[in-house]
Design a protein around this motif. Structure first.
Motif, mmCIF file in Angstrom:
data_model
loop_
_atom_site.group_PDB
_atom_site.id
_atom_site.type_symbol
_atom_site.label_atom_id
_atom_site.label_comp_id
_atom_site.label_asym_id
_atom_site.label_seq_id
_atom_site.Cartn_x
_atom_site.Cartn_y
_atom_site.Cartn_z
ATOM 1 N N ASN A 51 0.826 -1.216 0.000
ATOM 2 C CA ASN A 51 0.000 0.000 0.000
ATOM 3 C C ASN A 51 0.854 1.257 0.000
ATOM 4 O O ASN A 51 0.488 2.273 -0.592
ATOM 5 C CB ASN A 51 -0.931 0.018 1.215
ATOM 6 N N ALA A 56 -1.409 3.929 -1.936
ATOM 7 C CA ALA A 56 -2.694 3.854 -1.241
ATOM 8 C C ALA A 56 -2.541 4.471 0.145
ATOM 9 O O ALA A 56 -3.483 5.044 0.685
ATOM 10 C CB ALA A 56 -3.156 2.406 -1.126
ATOM 11 N N ALA A 76 -1.658 7.987 -5.462
ATOM 12 C CA ALA A 76 -1.709 6.672 -6.114
ATOM 13 C C ALA A 76 -1.802 6.765 -7.645
ATOM 14 O O ALA A 76 -1.134 6.014 -8.354
ATOM 15 C CB ALA A 76 -2.896 5.883 -5.563
ATOM 16 N N ARG A 92 -10.420 -6.993 -6.599
ATOM 17 C CA ARG A 92 -11.316 -5.861 -6.865
ATOM 18 C C ARG A 92 -11.502 -5.719 -8.358
ATOM 19 O O ARG A 92 -10.600 -5.282 -9.057
ATOM 20 C CB ARG A 92 -10.725 -4.572 -6.298
ATOM 21 N N ASP B 184 -15.517 1.549 -8.602
ATOM 22 C CA ASP B 184 -14.549 1.366 -7.524
ATOM 23 C C ASP B 184 -13.483 2.451 -7.642
ATOM 24 O O ASP B 184 -12.593 2.384 -8.482
ATOM 25 C CB ASP B 184 -13.905 -0.021 -7.616
ATOM 26 N N GLU B 185 -13.613 3.428 -6.761
ATOM 27 C CA GLU B 185 -12.730 4.582 -6.866
ATOM 28 C C GLU B 185 -11.274 4.205 -6.599
ATOM 29 O O GLU B 185 -10.357 4.784 -7.185
ATOM 30 C CB GLU B 185 -13.194 5.665 -5.892
ATOM 31 N N GLU B 186 -11.062 3.238 -5.713
ATOM 32 C CA GLU B 186 -9.687 2.854 -5.405
ATOM 33 C C GLU B 186 -9.032 2.185 -6.615
ATOM 34 O O GLU B 186 -7.880 2.473 -6.946
ATOM 35 C CB GLU B 186 -9.669 1.917 -4.196
ATOM 36 N N ARG B 189 -8.088 4.934 -9.023
ATOM 37 C CA ARG B 189 -6.841 5.628 -8.678
ATOM 38 C C ARG B 189 -5.624 4.778 -9.007
ATOM 39 O O ARG B 189 -4.662 5.256 -9.596
ATOM 40 C CB ARG B 189 -6.826 5.975 -7.189
ATOM 41 N N HIS B 190 -5.699 3.496 -8.633
ATOM 42 C CA HIS B 190 -4.542 2.627 -8.871
ATOM 43 C C HIS B 190 -4.394 2.257 -10.342
ATOM 44 O O HIS B 190 -3.405 1.639 -10.727
ATOM 45 C CB HIS B 190 -4.628 1.380 -7.989
#
Ligand SMILES: Nc1ncnc2c1ncn2[C@@H]1O[C@H](COP(=O)(O)OP(=O)(O)O)[C@@H](O)[C@H]1O
Ligand SMILES: [Mg+2]
Lengths: 245, 311
Positions: A51, A56, A76, A92, B184-186, B189-190
């Motif tokens: 992370n 993150a 990020a 995810r 999914d915002e994360e 970003r990634h």
């Protein structure tokens, strides 16, 4: 052999969550084309380290550099654009999109940016490279567990990463799937990709990693060749579990 | 840009529908034209609202703030500048306002955003009221020769612009980025998406459109007061209509706007004192019974029909 400057290097990287020091003064380098195993008992700070590298989380102290340039303070999205790509410990995917669109997210944004037909072609090629060439039109909800992991990996690969961070990518697979999974990562290795592999599966670590860094309670307790590290008494003690209170 | 035959179909259909809508003032000048203006106004507001809130899931209650500011731009400027230039100024001010709101709130979670946007309209209303009290004014007159039909045509033109903008965004990188952010915002970003920038850019669309709509409607009110221009009811009605229609498609909100406007006309005529209560009730009913709006319902029916055809 290691005269070439490392792709990624961590110096004194520390992360505190209130009173808990989850990562404590981590130092290590990852060389180009290297598969580095990052191992350690549960809660030892492996995911937190990933992370921190991927942005993150922001380190409390220390420096992270990509090809000599500090990326410690970057958000990020900027780290991703510079070529650091990651999977998540809990997969995810983008639920409202098709499998191909999920992979396209990596092809359109990320390190090398594409659009239109070029992005579609590239996403399809990456999907084929993880063995899902014929599944592009499916919704992600229709996939088996290992296939969701494959899609996530393809999304990373589609962004042309310089460094790939895989967080327990093999966890939760049944024995047949595990074999397929290991073969897939071995292919990445043969293609010359630079990878940090957080892993618990010892067979995978032995057969895939060039080197290992071992963490316990946020600290690096060993680093070196795989067999050497795995026979280190301190590492054995950490794994037997009297350390991570 | 290459267009597929399906794209041409969509564009042709949209052009014909808008052209047909533009004929209304030739058919009627009374009650139905008034309803037409209301429908056109909510179509523009709800569609642009859904452009932002659909993919990002941020519920904006700032419509009244943009609308009111647009109305006041015309109110204060009509004596000094040509009318059309006021529309442009309103649009620019609305977009800048939205960018500022976005910069300060879009990094926060959705709850703060809802409250902030609701507070924004109230805040601007209070400021204008205070300024007017200070100068001894209560409201301002907007006296023009602009007719109801002119207002209607401007709104239909604006609707065309909103649909075109939405259609182009949907085909763009920005549109793709927003779908990813919505999922999914994360992950977004990634994957290298500048999420804050994308959301702010998109929020500027309802900002500009809301203000231009207020500017177009100002001549209709003749006398503008803060309580009228910044009414929070407007913000809530826009949300309700967009959710009723469904935000998953560009044409979703209009499917909610038309029945809701007609129903609302009837209801508020019969129960003029219970409108707020009824608005709240209809909101609850929609959220519980039609969480994805008419669009979701249509999609479900289609999917079921598809499965039965296979079986
Ligand atoms: N966001 C967070 N806030 C507070 N504590 C955290 C957070 N993330 C991880 N931790 C703690 O940091 C420690 C290391 O966690 P983690 O990096 O997930 O370990 P690993 O991946 O090696 O199992 C654990 O004690 C965990 O509870
Ligand atoms: Mg972990």
């Amino acid at each position: 052999m290691r005269a070439v400057s490392p792709v990624l290097s961590l110096r004194g990287v520390t992360k505190r969550f209130g009173g808990l020091v989850a990562v404590n003064g981590m130092d290590f380098d990852v060389a180009e084309h290297e598969v580095l195993g990052l191992i350690g008992p549960n809660g030892s700070g492996k995911s937190t380290t990933l992370n921190l590298i991927s942005g993150a989380l922001m380190p409390t102290a220390g420096t992270i550099s990509l090809r000599g340039t500090p990326i410690t303070e970057l958000p990020a999205q900027d780290i991703a654009r510079r070529g650091v790509s990651r999977t998540f410990q809990l997969v995810r995917l983008l639920p409202s999109m098709t499998v191909l669109e999920n992979v396209k997210a990596g092809a359109v944004f990320g390190h090398r940016r594409r659009w239109g037909a070029e992005a579609d072609t590239h996403a399809q090629a990456m999907l084929e490279s993880v063995g899902l060439g014929g599944r592009g039109h499916l919704r992600v909800g229709q996939l088996t567990y290992i296939d969701t992991k494959r899609v996530e990996l393809a999304r990373c690969l589609a962004s042309d990463p310089k460094v790939l961070l895989l967080d327990e990518w093999l966890a939760g697979l049944n024995p047949t799937e595990l074999e397929e999974g290991i073969a897939l990562i071995r292919r990445l290795r043969d293609e010359g990709r630079t990878v940090i592999l957080v892993e618990h599966v010892m067979d995978a670590i032995r057969s895939l990693c060039d080197r290992c860094v071992v963490m316990a309670s946020g600290t690096k307790i060993a680093e070196g060749g795989v067999s050497e590290v795995l026979s280190d008494p301190e590492v054995i003690r950490a794994y037997l579990g009297d350390d991570d209170a | 840009m290459r267009l597929s035959s399906k794209d041409w179909q969509t564009l042709t259909f949209a052009t014909l529908a808008l052209a047909a809508a533009a004929c209304l003032p030739f058919l009627t000048a009374g009650y139905w034209l008034t309803i037409g203006v209301t429908i056109a106004m909510y179509t523009v507001l709800s569609t642009s609202w859904a452009l932002f809130s659909g993919p990002t899931h941020y519920i904006s209650l700032a419509t009244a703030a943009f609308f009111g500011v647009g109305a006041y731009v015309v109110g204060y400027g009509i004596e000094h500048l040509p009318y059309w230039s006021l529309l442009v100024i309103a649009g620019v001010i609305g977009a800048v306002m939205a960018a500022l709101v976005g910069l300060t709130t879009l990094r926060l979670s959705g709850v703060y955003f809802v409250i902030f946007t609701l507070g924004l309209a109230e805040f601007i209303r209070q400021v204008i009221t205070w300024v007017q009290n200070w100068t001894g004014q209560k409201g301002i007159y907007v006296l023009t020769s602009i007719t109801e039909a002119h207002i209607y045509w401007q709104l239909v033109g604006l609707a065309a612009l909103v649909f075109l903008t939405g259609w182009l965004i949907g085909r763009s990188r920005l549109g793709f980025a927003l779908r990813i952010i919505g999922d999914d915002e994360e992950v977004a970003r990634h994957s290298g998406i500048r999420t804050a920038r994308a959301k702010i850019l998109l929020f500027m669309v309802p900002g500009a459109v809301g203000a231009i709509t207020g500017a177009i409607l100002a001549p209709r009110y003749v006398y503008i007061e803060p309580i009228l221009a910044f009414t929070p009811m407007l913000s809530f009605q826009v949300v309700i209509m967009a959710l009723l229609g469904g935000t998953g498609r560009l044409w979703g909100p209009i499917v909610g706007v038309i029945p809701f406007t007609l129903l609302w006309e009837a209801i508020s005529a019969s129960f003029p004192n219970q409108t707020t209560l009824l608005l709240g009730l209809s909101f609850l009913v929609i959220v519980y019974l039609l969480p994805r709006g008419f669009v979701g319902l249509i999609d479900d029916i289609r999917a079921r029909a598809g499965r039965e055809a296979l079986a």
